[in-house]
Design a protein around this motif. Structure first.
Motif, short mmCIF file in Angstrom:
data_model
loop_
_atom_site.label_atom_id
_atom_site.label_comp_id
_atom_site.label_asym_id
_atom_site.label_seq_id
_atom_site.Cartn_x
_atom_site.Cartn_y
_atom_site.Cartn_z
N PRO A 294 0.78 -1.02 0.01
CA PRO A 294 0.05 0.08 -0.08
C PRO A 294 0.77 1.20 0.11
O PRO A 294 0.17 2.34 0.07
CB PRO A 294 -0.75 -0.19 1.44
CG PRO A 294 0.13 -0.83 1.95
CD PRO A 294 0.76 -1.82 1.28
N HIS A 295 2.08 1.27 0.02
CA HIS A 295 3.00 2.24 0.24
C HIS A 295 3.13 2.97 -1.24
O HIS A 295 2.85 2.37 -2.42
CB HIS A 295 4.43 1.86 0.83
CG HIS A 295 4.36 1.08 1.79
ND1 HIS A 295 3.96 -0.24 1.93
CD2 HIS A 295 4.74 1.48 3.06
CE1 HIS A 295 4.15 -0.66 3.03
NE2 HIS A 295 4.47 0.38 3.95
N PRO A 296 3.75 4.38 -1.14
CA PRO A 296 4.21 4.98 -2.47
C PRO A 296 5.35 3.99 -3.13
O PRO A 296 5.99 3.26 -2.57
CB PRO A 296 4.87 6.19 -1.96
CG PRO A 296 4.12 6.47 -0.69
CD PRO A 296 3.96 5.32 -0.16
N ILE A 297 5.28 4.05 -4.46
CA ILE A 297 6.27 3.09 -5.31
C ILE A 297 7.30 4.15 -6.28
O ILE A 297 6.65 5.19 -6.83
CB ILE A 297 5.55 2.42 -6.23
CG1 ILE A 297 4.39 2.81 -7.14
CG2 ILE A 297 4.60 1.24 -5.14
CD1 ILE A 297 3.70 1.90 -7.91
N LEU A 298 8.27 3.50 -6.35
CA LEU A 298 9.42 4.22 -7.35
C LEU A 298 9.65 3.34 -8.42
O LEU A 298 9.98 1.92 -8.02
CB LEU A 298 10.38 4.64 -6.53
CG LEU A 298 10.31 5.84 -5.56
CD1 LEU A 298 9.71 5.29 -4.21
CD2 LEU A 298 11.82 6.42 -5.29
#
Length: 468
Positions: A294-298
């Motif tokens: 569910p976190h931000p992604i790069l």
């Protein structure tokens, strides 16, 4: 006398223990009395149990480091901007939303060090993790970027060990009153770490291996089952709630410094291979990452030719599902030579990609992270945790991050991570030392450069890089 004996027997009877088969007399009643009111319905309801006390960290925690953030209330999230401006990340602390501004650090090899040099027991490894985290906190860095693998990869066993060490690190971090945050990079492309032959980049792995760059990015090697590659790592980490739900993780990143020059369309961002790279690796890998966490992604820093770079990246980002694009953070890396300046043509060549990446972030309203910022000193001998090259970080920070540029021209960077600030000869117990995050190249800041470390502390205290 008879009255006294009667009283004695009554008292004795009252003090005598009750026999198991004894029958208690019915209570006296009065038919004319008003019945007792019924008890409140919650009279015997179970009171909520207090939360168990948080375990103490395995070493004393340094309290009062104002640059290190408070405990988070939930996960970090992306806040997009309107096209033309750069978005940002935020997280809730103590019931309020906080915009995340920081200059963090790298401990890229921390998981490998915990497993192989941390000691024979869990407590030993916890102590090493705790001491490393507290040392970072004292430097004022609230964020640590690390590799989510061991040095040598290529098997399910390695993934399990990496997951074990990451879970241990996160648990030890959660015991702190002021926990740090992490950016976890899942695959390294470059030589030195995170491949079956860790001395070589993915471009130089065995061509039969799924880690060979061409197979990895263009022929499905990244998702080959049972080979310890990227998809297996994502799934293994996602199956552990201690990792997949930890709010101390700011973001997951797919690849560190993905180099396309040799094995992906020769770095041209054009033609069939470039399309295969996007359709068979970039989009499905980001989608898997977004579905499992569910976190931000790069995606990670990309390396290739300048021609067509901005238009090519914008095209595939715009085609992402809205829910995935809403969690994407764009990133770039910058390394300069000694004494950079805005007038130096060599410095301009070193930062063209940074400015193009900021153009991409601005045009799409994405948050931007400067994932690595370092200064290579040319013609200097490599020194691992010893004195050597001298770094002019003041000029580096001024030119890349501001204020040497006019205010209107300053790059909109408020989240950056410094490379080279390794923990050399860290005293972990009884005179035993360990070195973490030291790469042994000319970007490493030597132990005899106190002025450089003081400049790092100053930039971390700059209001532009402090949480609001």
């Amino acid at each position: 006398m008879r009255l006294f004996l009667a009283f004695f027997f009554i008292v004795a009877a009252c003090d005598a223990p009750l026999r198991p088969d004894a029958v208690l007399p019915a209570p006296l009643t009065n038919s004319t009395s008003v019945p007792d009111s019924p008890p409140p319905p919650n009279l015997h309801a179970a009171l909520p149990s207090p939360a168990p006390p948080r375990p103490h960290p395995a070493c004393p925690e340094t309290i009062g480091v104002s640059e290190v953030w408070a405990r988070p209330d939930g996960l970090a999230r992306v806040v997009p901007a309107k096209p033309g401006a750069v978005g940002h990340m935020e997280q809730d602390f103590a019931g309020r939303s906080v915009r995340l501004r920081f200059v963090g650090t790298h401990l890229f090899d921390l998981l490998d060090k915990l497993l192989y040099e941390g000691g024979p027991t869990e407590l030993d490894r916890r102590r090493v993790a705790c001491i490393a985290l507290d040392t970072v906190a004292r430097s004022g860095a609230p964020v640590v970027r690390l590799w989510g693998s061991l040095k040598q990869t290529g098997s399910p066993t390695e993934i399990k060990h990496a997951a074990d060490m990451l879970a241990l690190l996160l648990d030890e971090n959660a015991r702190r009153e002021r926990p740090l945050r992490f950016i976890v990079t899942l695959q390294n492309h470059q030589a030195g770490y995170g491949a079956p032959d860790s001395t070589r980049s993915l471009d130089d792995q065995d061509p039969k291996s799924p880690f060979f760059a061409r197979r990895f990015y263009l022929e499905g090697g990244w998702k080959e089952k049972g080979a310890g590659t990227l998809a297996d790592r994502i799934e293994a980490f996602a199956e552990r709630p201690a990792i997949a739900q930890d709010p101390a993780i700011l973001a997951f990143e797919l690849v560190n410094e993905l180099d396309t020059f040799r094995n992906v369309a020769r770095g041209t961002w054009d033609g069939p291979e470039a399309s295969v790279w996007v359709n068979d690796f970039v989009r499905p890998a980001l989608r898997l990452l977004g579905e499992r966490f569910p976190h931000p992604i790069l995606l990670g820093d990309l390396r290739g030719h300048e021609a067509g770079y901005v238009s090519f990246q914008r095209a595939w980002i715009e085609a992402l599902p809205a829910s995935l694009r809403a969690r994407l953070v764009w990133t770039a890396h910058v390394y300069t030579t000694v004494a950079p300046s805005n007038e130096d043509p060599a410095f301009a060549r070193a930062t063209w990609k940074l400015d193009h990446d900021l153009t991409i972030a601005r045009s799409l309203g994405l948050p931007f992270l400067l994932g690595e910022l370092g200064q290579h000193v040319p013609k200097s001998a490599l020194q691992f945790c010893r004195g050597g090259a001298k770094h002019d970080l003041g000029q580096l920070f001024d030119v890349v991050l501001g204020p040497a540029r006019p205010r209107a021209e300053r790059r909109p960077i408020e989240a950056a991570i410094l490379w080279g600030e390794g923990l050399c000869n860290l005293d972990v117990e009884g005179g035993r030392t360990i070195s973490i995050g030291a790469g042994g190249d000319s970007a490493d800041i030597g132990p005899d450069e106190p002025w450089a470390r003081e400049r790092i502390r100053e930039i971390r205290q700059d209001p532009r890089f402090r949480v609001e």
